[in-house]
Design a protein around this motif. Structure first.
Motif, mmCIF file in Angstrom:
data_model
loop_
_atom_site.group_PDB
_atom_site.id
_atom_site.type_symbol
_atom_site.label_atom_id
_atom_site.label_comp_id
_atom_site.label_asym_id
_atom_site.label_seq_id
_atom_site.Cartn_x
_atom_site.Cartn_y
_atom_site.Cartn_z
ATOM 1 N N GLU A 69 -2.074 45.573 -2.593
ATOM 2 C CA GLU A 69 -1.417 45.536 -1.885
ATOM 3 C C GLU A 69 -1.963 45.740 -0.431
ATOM 4 O O GLU A 69 -3.368 45.247 -0.433
ATOM 5 C CB GLU A 69 -1.634 47.343 -1.913
ATOM 6 N N GLU A 70 -1.438 45.886 0.366
ATOM 7 C CA GLU A 70 -1.807 45.938 1.545
ATOM 8 C C GLU A 70 -1.541 47.221 2.701
ATOM 9 O O GLU A 70 -0.339 47.140 2.964
ATOM 10 C CB GLU A 70 -1.645 44.611 2.973
ATOM 11 N N VAL A 88 3.613 45.280 -0.764
ATOM 12 C CA VAL A 88 2.565 45.069 -1.986
ATOM 13 C C VAL A 88 3.494 43.446 -2.574
ATOM 14 O O VAL A 88 4.533 43.968 -2.430
ATOM 15 C CB VAL A 88 3.338 45.875 -2.901
ATOM 16 N N TYR A 89 2.309 42.665 -2.367
ATOM 17 C CA TYR A 89 2.491 40.916 -3.406
ATOM 18 C C TYR A 89 2.329 41.064 -4.419
ATOM 19 O O TYR A 89 1.455 41.497 -5.028
ATOM 20 C CB TYR A 89 1.455 40.048 -2.542
ATOM 21 N N SER A 90 3.402 40.162 -4.922
ATOM 22 C CA SER A 90 3.013 39.456 -6.649
ATOM 23 C C SER A 90 1.925 38.683 -6.857
ATOM 24 O O SER A 90 1.660 38.423 -7.971
ATOM 25 C CB SER A 90 4.472 39.134 -7.114
ATOM 26 N N THR A 91 1.597 37.609 -5.761
ATOM 27 C CA THR A 91 0.907 36.598 -5.880
ATOM 28 C C THR A 91 -0.178 36.163 -4.627
ATOM 29 O O THR A 91 0.762 37.770 -3.337
ATOM 30 C CB THR A 91 1.972 35.291 -5.522
ATOM 31 N N GLN A 92 -1.047 35.691 -4.829
ATOM 32 C CA GLN A 92 -2.165 35.813 -3.868
ATOM 33 C C GLN A 92 -1.350 35.308 -2.328
ATOM 34 O O GLN A 92 -1.855 35.262 -1.543
ATOM 35 C CB GLN A 92 -3.567 35.478 -3.926
ATOM 36 N N GLU A 93 -0.712 33.915 -3.151
ATOM 37 C CA GLU A 93 0.023 32.944 -2.137
ATOM 38 C C GLU A 93 0.935 33.411 -0.405
ATOM 39 O O GLU A 93 0.404 33.931 0.321
ATOM 40 C CB GLU A 93 0.659 31.971 -2.690
ATOM 41 N N LEU A 95 0.830 37.050 -0.150
ATOM 42 C CA LEU A 95 -0.537 37.911 0.640
ATOM 43 C C LEU A 95 -0.462 36.802 1.852
ATOM 44 O O LEU A 95 -0.312 37.714 3.244
ATOM 45 C CB LEU A 95 -1.383 38.531 -0.202
ATOM 46 N N GLU A 96 -0.914 35.795 1.391
ATOM 47 C CA GLU A 96 -1.773 34.918 2.916
ATOM 48 C C GLU A 96 -0.815 34.334 3.772
ATOM 49 O O GLU A 96 -0.618 34.231 4.617
ATOM 50 C CB GLU A 96 -2.104 33.923 1.983
ATOM 51 N N GLN A 97 0.409 34.292 2.603
ATOM 52 C CA GLN A 97 1.223 33.732 3.576
ATOM 53 C C GLN A 97 2.101 35.319 4.573
ATOM 54 O O GLN A 97 2.106 35.206 5.665
ATOM 55 C CB GLN A 97 2.450 33.715 3.402
ATOM 56 N N HIS A 98 1.732 36.456 4.078
ATOM 57 C CA HIS A 98 2.584 37.144 4.705
ATOM 58 C C HIS A 98 1.342 37.751 5.817
ATOM 59 O O HIS A 98 1.685 38.047 7.528
ATOM 60 C CB HIS A 98 2.588 38.983 4.012
ATOM 61 N N ARG A 99 -0.683 37.296 6.028
ATOM 62 C CA ARG A 99 -0.730 37.094 6.894
ATOM 63 C C ARG A 99 -0.584 36.395 7.947
ATOM 64 O O ARG A 99 -0.901 37.173 9.664
ATOM 65 C CB ARG A 99 -2.701 37.362 6.071
ATOM 66 N N GLU A 100 -0.582 35.068 7.146
ATOM 67 C CA GLU A 100 0.275 34.216 8.150
ATOM 68 C C GLU A 100 1.177 34.945 9.405
ATOM 69 O O GLU A 100 1.114 34.469 10.447
ATOM 70 C CB GLU A 100 0.156 32.653 7.610
ATOM 71 N N LEU A 101 2.510 35.940 8.868
ATOM 72 C CA LEU A 101 3.631 35.847 8.780
ATOM 73 C C LEU A 101 3.334 37.031 10.136
ATOM 74 O O LEU A 101 3.641 36.674 11.715
ATOM 75 C CB LEU A 101 4.095 36.565 8.530
ATOM 76 N N ALA A 191 10.254 32.448 2.509
ATOM 77 C CA ALA A 191 9.186 32.235 1.697
ATOM 78 C C ALA A 191 8.765 33.593 0.852
ATOM 79 O O ALA A 191 8.241 33.498 0.111
ATOM 80 C CB ALA A 191 7.934 31.243 1.502
ATOM 81 N N THR A 192 8.530 33.961 1.930
ATOM 82 C CA THR A 192 7.874 35.739 1.336
ATOM 83 C C THR A 192 8.477 36.508 0.735
ATOM 84 O O THR A 192 8.557 38.104 0.067
ATOM 85 C CB THR A 192 6.659 36.231 2.154
ATOM 86 N N GLN A 193 9.959 37.243 0.895
ATOM 87 C CA GLN A 193 11.353 38.229 0.871
ATOM 88 C C GLN A 193 11.160 38.601 -0.822
ATOM 89 O O GLN A 193 10.696 39.154 -0.802
ATOM 90 C CB GLN A 193 12.153 38.124 1.993
ATOM 91 N N SER A 194 10.919 37.902 -1.087
ATOM 92 C CA SER A 194 11.214 38.082 -2.943
ATOM 93 C C SER A 194 10.118 37.901 -3.478
ATOM 94 O O SER A 194 9.858 38.521 -4.514
ATOM 95 C CB SER A 194 11.740 36.650 -3.630
ATOM 96 N N ALA A 195 8.668 37.939 -2.742
ATOM 97 C CA ALA A 195 7.526 38.165 -3.584
ATOM 98 C C ALA A 195 7.068 38.869 -3.123
ATOM 99 O O ALA A 195 6.087 39.387 -3.510
ATOM 100 C CB ALA A 195 5.779 36.590 -3.448
ATOM 101 N N THR A 196 7.502 40.097 -2.240
ATOM 102 C CA THR A 196 7.133 40.862 -1.224
ATOM 103 C C THR A 196 7.551 42.477 -1.613
ATOM 104 O O THR A 196 8.995 42.132 -1.814
ATOM 105 C CB THR A 196 6.839 40.624 0.139
ATOM 106 N N SER A 197 7.387 43.705 -1.915
ATOM 107 C CA SER A 197 8.127 44.966 -1.744
ATOM 108 C C SER A 197 7.439 46.036 -0.915
ATOM 109 O O SER A 197 5.923 45.658 -0.382
ATOM 110 C CB SER A 197 7.929 45.339 -3.472
ATOM 111 N N THR A 198 8.205 47.157 -1.439
ATOM 112 C CA THR A 198 7.296 47.680 0.361
ATOM 113 C C THR A 198 6.717 49.158 -0.408
ATOM 114 O O THR A 198 7.642 49.466 -1.101
ATOM 115 C CB THR A 198 7.949 48.224 1.432
ATOM 116 N N VAL A 199 5.697 50.125 0.201
ATOM 117 C CA VAL A 199 5.723 51.509 -0.080
ATOM 118 C C VAL A 199 5.980 52.599 1.040
ATOM 119 O O VAL A 199 5.450 52.046 1.871
ATOM 120 C CB VAL A 199 4.120 51.700 -0.860
#
Length: 413
Positions: A69-70, A88-93, A95-101, A191-199
């Motif tokens: 979670e972030e 909320v991210y399904s994988t560590q990758e 999470l890192e991609q969204h931080r770069e985004l 790339a991150t759309q399918s691996a990311t959800s939100t609260v």
């Protein structure tokens, strides 16, 4: 024995006696004959009473959305219903991609700002001055170990340096970089759309990451007819945090502090009256209104419920507190307690002011009594004549706090 030896011994004895006499006189003057003064100055004293109690807010706990979670909102930040408070991210990758985004979107925002302003030399010079000022502020905070604002100050400095570095770039070069950043951002978003959800926040309010287990036990419903026993019993129902909570939303700007106090406080506080509450972990006083006072229990204790709808964002992480309740403040001229004297004939209170080399008797009127000082009335609002006002005690005056046989007109050496 030779006469010279007798003479030297006599001289030594006389010197010894002279030294004893000197130090004896010095000691006498120090402890009995000397005078000590203190400076008069304006001061505000608070009348406070201790209390124990709990902050009570209307709160809704947010369950966790997963392991990665972030949180994207700050402690105490206002949120609207439906606002994203965490990703909320399904994988560590992912999470890192969204931080770069996030980094690329920040850079794009800065480049767009520079592109709209143009390469103005005056802007570049102003940025240089702001960078120097920011570096000075950052160095000052670091030298004082003031880390509270250090992160924000560092981010601000980095942004200024970034903007200055691109100030002299041509319009076409900036346009190319902006286009390239837009392409990278689109690719990462896909790339991150399918691996990311939100609260999202279920209601409008203030976000807090602190879940302390009191959320369901200390509620507004408790305050209707609260007693010392019911308040302690409710606080005892505190549940342990499960670790599955993301945080909470405080859904009302109204907040209360329920304090257990001695019933004697009701002589000073009543329903509708105001008081300043000094909370541990919060800077300054919180001005609150008394909304309810319970009947006293068998131990002579009451619950006083204080209410406020201000400064909620600053106290989101506070709950159980030992506090001081200020029920009044008094302003006047501060004098040491030892300086106050009473006229033996009239009983009039006063002090001896040092006027030149003489002690001058000045009658005073007490306003407030502290632990080792008194506050006296500083103004009479035209009640006295000009001569009378001239004889009043004023800030900066010297008053005698120690001395023997002081009287009006005595010469002070």
């Amino acid at each position: 024995m030779k006469p010279s030896k007798y003479l030297s011994r006599i001289i030594m004895l006389l010197l010894f006696l002279a030294a004893v006499a000197y130090f004896g006189v010095y000691a006498y003057r120090t402890f009995y004959g000397s005078y000590e003064t203190a400076t008069v100055y304006e001061y505000t004293g608070e009348s406070t009473l201790p209390a124990e109690g709990w902050l009570i807010r209307r709160e809704e706990v947010l369950p966790t959305g997963g392991n990665l979670e972030e949180i994207v909102v700050a402690e105490g930040e206002n949120v609207a219903a439906g606002d994203v408070v965490a990703r909320v991210y399904s994988t560590q990758e992912a999470l890192e991609q969204h931080r770069e985004l996030d980094r690329l979107e920040t850079e794009l925002e800065r480049l767009n700002y520079i592109h709209t302003r143009g390469a103005e030399e005056s802007d570049a010079m102003r940025l240089g001055d702001e960078i120097v000022s920011s570096m000075t502020t950052l160095r000052y905070s670091a030298s004082r170990n003031d880390l509270a604002q250090l992160g924000d100050q560092l981010d601000g400095l980095q942004e200024l340096v970034f903007r200055r570095d691109y100030t002299y770039s041509t319009s076409s070069a900036l346009s190319e970089q902006i286009a390239a950043l837009n392409n990278q951002i689109v690719e990462l978003q896909t790339a991150t759309q399918s691996a990311t959800s939100t609260v999202c926040s279920p209601a409008a309010g203030i976000f807090s990451s602190t879940v302390d287990g009191y959320e369901a036990a200390l509620t507004f419903d408790l305050l209707a007819d609260v007693t010392p026993e019911s308040l302690r019993e409710a606080a005892g129902r505190r549940s342990a945090a499960s670790g599955q909570e993301l945080g909470k939303i405080i859904t009302s700007f109204d907040w209360y502090f329920a304090a257990i106090m001695d019933q004697s406080v009701t002589k000073r506080l009543s329903t509708g009256s105001s008081a300043n509450i000094f909370l541990e972990g919060a800077s300054g006083a919180q001005k609150m209104t008394v909304s309810y006072i319970s009947p006293p229990n068998a131990d002579g204790q009451v619950v006083i419920v204080f209410h406020s709808n201000k400064n909620l964002s600053a106290i989101t992480q506070l709950r159980e507190q030992n506090i001081n309740v200020s029920y009044g403040s008094y302003t006047g001229l501060r004098i040491p307690a030892r300086a106050l004297r009473a006229d033996q004939e009239t009983g009039q209170l006063g002090v001896y002011r040092l006027s030149g080399t003489q002690a001058e008797w000045v009658p005073v009127e007490l306003v407030y009594s502290g632990s080792d000082y008194y506050l006296i009335r500083s103004e009479h609002e035209g009640e006295l004549s000009q001569l009378g006002q001239a004889k009043e005690l004023r800030p900066g005056d010297q008053v005698l706090v120690r001395g023997k046989d002081i009287y009006d007109g005595k010469v002070i050496e």
